[in-house]
Design a protein around this motif. Structure first.
Motif, short mmCIF file in Angstrom:
data_model
loop_
_atom_site.label_atom_id
_atom_site.label_comp_id
_atom_site.label_asym_id
_atom_site.label_seq_id
_atom_site.Cartn_x
_atom_site.Cartn_y
_atom_site.Cartn_z
N GLY A 26 0.87 -1.08 -0.07
CA GLY A 26 -0.02 0.14 -0.06
C GLY A 26 1.00 1.37 0.20
N GLN A 255 0.06 4.70 -7.50
CA GLN A 255 -0.07 4.79 -5.95
C GLN A 255 -1.46 5.96 -5.94
OE1 GLN A 255 2.86 5.08 -2.80
NE2 GLN A 255 4.36 5.01 -4.43
N ASP A 386 -7.25 -4.57 0.18
CA ASP A 386 -6.24 -5.22 0.75
C ASP A 386 -5.82 -6.42 -0.19
OD1 ASP A 386 -8.25 -6.87 1.15
OD2 ASP A 386 -8.01 -7.17 3.23
N TRP A 390 1.47 -5.72 -4.24
CA TRP A 390 2.46 -4.70 -4.49
C TRP A 390 3.58 -4.95 -5.03
CZ3 TRP A 390 0.98 0.81 -3.92
CH2 TRP A 390 -0.24 1.11 -3.66
#
Length: 406
Positions: A26, A255, A386, A390
């Protein structure tokens, strides 16, 4: 130095803190960096590779001071091993990243014309066309789609390749090299292979463009070599980091879009044309665009800062991420404030080493975020937040995939 940052009594040096390269998910701010910021304005760190320890400056004013002060040298780093994040360290002559003045200005001059505001205005319609064609394909195929694969990766690499002058048939290979170079996986051997491949290709391309009258970067560099303004080795060193620059746009925008898709109030503000610029600046300030820290400097003489003596020869890092969270400059810095004004963030760096391609990066970021949100109505994540994967073992943070539907 300002009076506030000096003292006649030298303090005991802070302890050396280990800073491992955590794989963070994240947009979480690095907890190690947060601890270092709380510990003091000037700390000491040891990174996973290289030798020894280095000073780390995290306060906004100190970061600006060090990055503007000729007593801190980038060139000197090339003559020694210092503690670092990257497994491989092979700086090349000509790289702007390692140049001090006056060499920095001499090296930057041949390519400056390709990255001016005027050049970017001329580029904008073509960049918009490239982006629209990519989104046409996404809309044609229908949801769901991975925005990274379909838009965020191909758009910046195509635009940067056009600015640089990379032939269409070579772009996928160049992109593969850049991905490996910024990765920390595969070790130094994989990074070496990628660098040798890409820099060999760049050398051949500059030679081939020596007599071109085009205005792309490789033509400009070929002409500058022909006029004797820079050496061929310097031209190759100049081109490499510029070619890699598209990777940062991909992952920064990944992002930003993740934040916009998980925070509805931010996305609503982006619908207001007059607010878009402020929101993008605040996201640029906020996102943790890299892992750890970037490139070091070496103190050329003793410098006193916050009561500590930085000795001649000591390596020094600055953290732009930390500077962008300095509460003395950015009130409530851990909150995304779309109305933050002023917002003097240093997301593109500071001083002589301010990002050469900053205007290009800003252009691509604005186009990407605006166009994706406008052309994909009702855009939302196709998986729970979630479950977004990444990137791991990389120096530039961002989502590996961004599955969306609309």
């Amino acid at each position: 130095m300002t009076e506030e940052t000096t003292t006649l009594t030298e303090q005991v040096p802070p302890p050396v803190r280990e800073w491992p390269a955590h794989d963070l998910t994240g947009t979480e701010f690095d907890p190690v960096l947060a601890d270092l910021m709380r510990e003091g304005p000037l700390t000491r760190i040891r990174l996973p590779h290289g030798e020894g320890w280095a000073w780390l400056a995290t306060r906004y004013e100190d970061v600006k001071l060090i990055t503007n002060d000729p007593r801190f040298s980038r060139t000197e780093v090339t003559r020694r091993q210092v503690t670092r994040l990257a497994p491989n360290f092979a700086p090349r002559p000509g790289s702007l990243a390692w140049a001090d003045q006056p060499d920095h200005n001499r090296l930057r001059k041949p390519v400056a014309g390709a990255f001016t505001v005027g050049a970017m205005k001329r580029l904008r319609p073509r960049a918009q066309q490239i982006l629209d064609e990519l989104l046409d394909g996404v809309l044609r195929d229908g949801p769901p789609a991975d925005l990274v694969e379909r838009v965020l990766e191909p758009f910046p690499i195509t635009v940067v390749s056009e600015v640089m002058g990379v032939p269409a048939e070579d772009r996928e290979q160049v992109h593969a090299w850049t991905r490996q170079i910024i990765s920390t996986s595969g070790g130094s051997e994989a990074a070496d292979r990628a660098k040798n491949g890409m820099y060999g290709w760049i050398r051949d391309t500059i030679r081939a463009r020596a007599h071109s009258t085009d205005e792309d970067v490789y033509a400009l560099l070929g002409a500058a070599v022909g006029r004797g303004e820079i050496s061929e080795e310097e031209a190759v060193g100049l081109a490499g980091p510029l070619q890699i620059g598209g990777e940062a746009v991909t992952h920064n925008c990944g992002q930003m879009l993740f934040l916009l898709l998980t925070r509805p109030e931010l996305r609503e503000r982006m619908r207001e044309p007059q607010a878009r610029g402020r929101v993008l600046d605040e996201l640029l300030r906020y996102i943790p665009h890299r892992t750890s820290v970037g490139l070091a400097r070496i103190a050329l003489e003793d410098v006193e800062l916050h009561g500590h003596r930085i000795g001649a020869g000591d390596p020094v890092y600055v953290s732009y991420l930390a500077a962008n969270r300095d509460p003395d400059v950015f009130p409530d810095p851990d909150r995304i404030d779309p109305d933050r004004d002023p917002n003097p963030h240093v997301a593109f760096g500071n001083g002589a080493h301010y990002c050469t391609g900053a205007v290009l990066a800003r252009l691509q970021t604005e186009l990407l975020v605006d166009t994706v949100l406008e052309r994909l109505p009702g855009l939302r994540l196709a998986v729970p937040a979630d479950q977004v994967v990444w990137r791991r073992k990389t120096m530039i943070r961002g989502p590996q995939t961004l599955p969306v539907t609309w």
